[in-house]
Motif scaffolding. Sequence first.
Motif, PDB file in Angstrom:
ATOM      1  N   LEU A  67     -28.933  20.296   4.143  1.00 19.21           N
ATOM      2  CA  LEU A  67     -30.202  19.626   3.826  1.00 19.21           C
ATOM      3  C   LEU A  67     -30.984  20.413   2.776  1.00 19.21           C
ATOM      4  N   PHE A  70     -29.317  19.998  -0.639  1.00 20.96           N
ATOM      5  CA  PHE A  70     -29.544  18.667  -1.199  1.00 20.96           C
ATOM      6  C   PHE A  70     -30.989  18.521  -1.671  1.00 20.96           C
ATOM      7  N   LEU A  71     -31.928  19.012  -0.847  1.00 17.68           N
ATOM      8  CA  LEU A  71     -33.353  18.921  -1.183  1.00 17.68           C
ATOM      9  C   LEU A  71     -33.661  19.647  -2.492  1.00 17.68           C
ATOM     10  N   CYS A  75     -34.397  18.095  -6.283  1.00 20.12           N
ATOM     11  CA  CYS A  75     -35.692  18.477  -6.850  1.00 20.12           C
ATOM     12  C   CYS A  75     -35.516  19.100  -8.239  1.00 20.12           C
ATOM     13  N   SER A 117     -37.104  13.777  -3.366  1.00 22.03           N
ATOM     14  CA  SER A 117     -36.015  14.669  -2.963  1.00 22.03           C
ATOM     15  C   SER A 117     -35.920  14.745  -1.445  1.00 22.03           C
ATOM     16  N   LEU A 118     -37.068  14.833  -0.784  1.00 18.71           N
ATOM     17  CA  LEU A 118     -37.085  14.909   0.678  1.00 18.71           C
ATOM     18  C   LEU A 118     -36.531  13.635   1.300  1.00 18.71           C
ATOM     19  N   TRP A 120     -34.216  11.603   0.061  1.00 22.64           N
ATOM     20  CA  TRP A 120     -32.757  11.613  -0.028  1.00 22.64           C
ATOM     21  C   TRP A 120     -32.131  12.646   0.910  1.00 22.64           C
ATOM     22  N   ALA A 121     -32.819  13.771   1.108  1.00 20.68           N
ATOM     23  CA  ALA A 121     -32.275  14.806   1.995  1.00 20.68           C
ATOM     24  C   ALA A 121     -32.307  14.368   3.463  1.00 20.68           C
ATOM     25  N   TYR A 131     -23.692  14.937   6.741  1.00 24.15           N
ATOM     26  CA  TYR A 131     -23.601  16.332   6.324  1.00 24.15           C
ATOM     27  C   TYR A 131     -22.427  16.970   7.059  1.00 24.15           C
ATOM     28  N   THR A 141     -22.416  20.898   3.036  1.00 24.64           N
ATOM     29  CA  THR A 141     -23.009  19.999   2.051  1.00 24.64           C
ATOM     30  C   THR A 141     -22.842  18.565   2.560  1.00 24.64           C
ATOM     31  N   CYS A 164     -29.611   9.882  -8.371  1.00 25.19           N
ATOM     32  CA  CYS A 164     -29.958  11.307  -8.373  1.00 25.19           C
ATOM     33  C   CYS A 164     -29.148  12.118  -9.381  1.00 25.19           C
TER      34      CYS A 164
END
Length: 303
Positions: A67, A70-71, A75, A117-118, A120-121, A131, A141, A164
Motif C-alpha cells: 500500500l 502504491f501510494l 503520488c 493516490s490514496l 487507488w491505494a 496485494y 506489491t 496512473c
Amino acid sequence: FLTILGNSAVLVTAVKRSSLLKSPELLTVNLAVADIGMAISMYPLAIASAWNHAWLGGDASCVYYALMGFLFGVCSMMTLCAMAVIRFLVTNSSKSNSKKITKNTVRILITFIWLYSLLWAILPLVGWGYYGPEPFGISCTIAWSKFHNSSNGFSFILSMFLLCTVLPALTIVACYLGIAWKVHKAYQEIQNINRIPNAAKLEKKLTLMAVLISVGFLSSWTPYAAASFWSIFNSSDSLQPIVTLLPCLFAKSSTAYNPFIYYIFSKTFRREIKQLQCCCGWRVRFFSTDNSAENPVSMMWSG
C-alpha cells in the motif's frame, strides 16, 4: 541513506526559503515528501527481509508495504505530471495568466494528488485488485500474477495502467514536447544568443531540470512495469528471480536521483547546501603544499 539525506536537504532548504518559494516549487517539495516517505516507510522492511532471505512478517506487513509503495508511487507520478502541465502553462502563457497559478492553487492541486493516490491505494483493500508478495519473495506489491483468470483483477490493472501510468506519462511527454517547440521557435526569432533575456534562459534551465526529473522517474520504473506486465499474461515462474528483483531495485532507486539534479541545476540549492554544511559544523580542509612533506594527503574534519 541517499534518499533520506538528499530529500531532507530539499525540505530543509524549502523551509528556510518558504517565503521566497514560487508556487510551482511547492510541487518539488511534494515530490521530496513522497520520496522520503517511501524510503522511511518501506526500505527498512525490505532491507531486513533481504538479509533474512524471506519476507519478514505476515500478510498484514505485506499489505502495508504494498500500500505504501502504491501510494507514494502514484503520488510521485501525478506530481511529475502536474509539474509538466504547470511548466507548459507558464511557458505558453502571458505574464498575467502565469501569475494566476498561485500557491493556493498549487496547494489544492497537491491535496487532490494525495487524495487521488490514496483512493487507488485503498481500492485493493476493498476488493478491487489484490496485494501480494513479489516473485522473488522479499517485498510486496500489487499481486500481478493473480490476475490471469480474474476479471476483477484484470479490470483493476487495466484501469490503473491507463489512469496512473499511460495518461500521466503521455501528458508529461506532450507538455515537454510543446515546451521544446515553443523554446525552439523563440530562439529562432532571436539569432544572437547574447540578446536572449535572462528570464528566458532561466525558464530553459528550469524546464531542463524538470525534464531530467521526469526522465529519471520514467526510466527507473519502465523495466519494473515491463516485468510486472509480463507476469500478468505469463506465469511468474517463467522469469528468474533475479530478472524480477533488479527492475524492482532500480525502480526504488528513483527516489535518490532528484536532489542531485537540483544540486546540478539550481544555484540557490547549492548555496543553501553549503550554508547547511556550515551550520552543521562540517569542514573539509586540505593542508597547503607547505605541509605536504609532513602530511601528503592529510584531511581534517572538524565539527
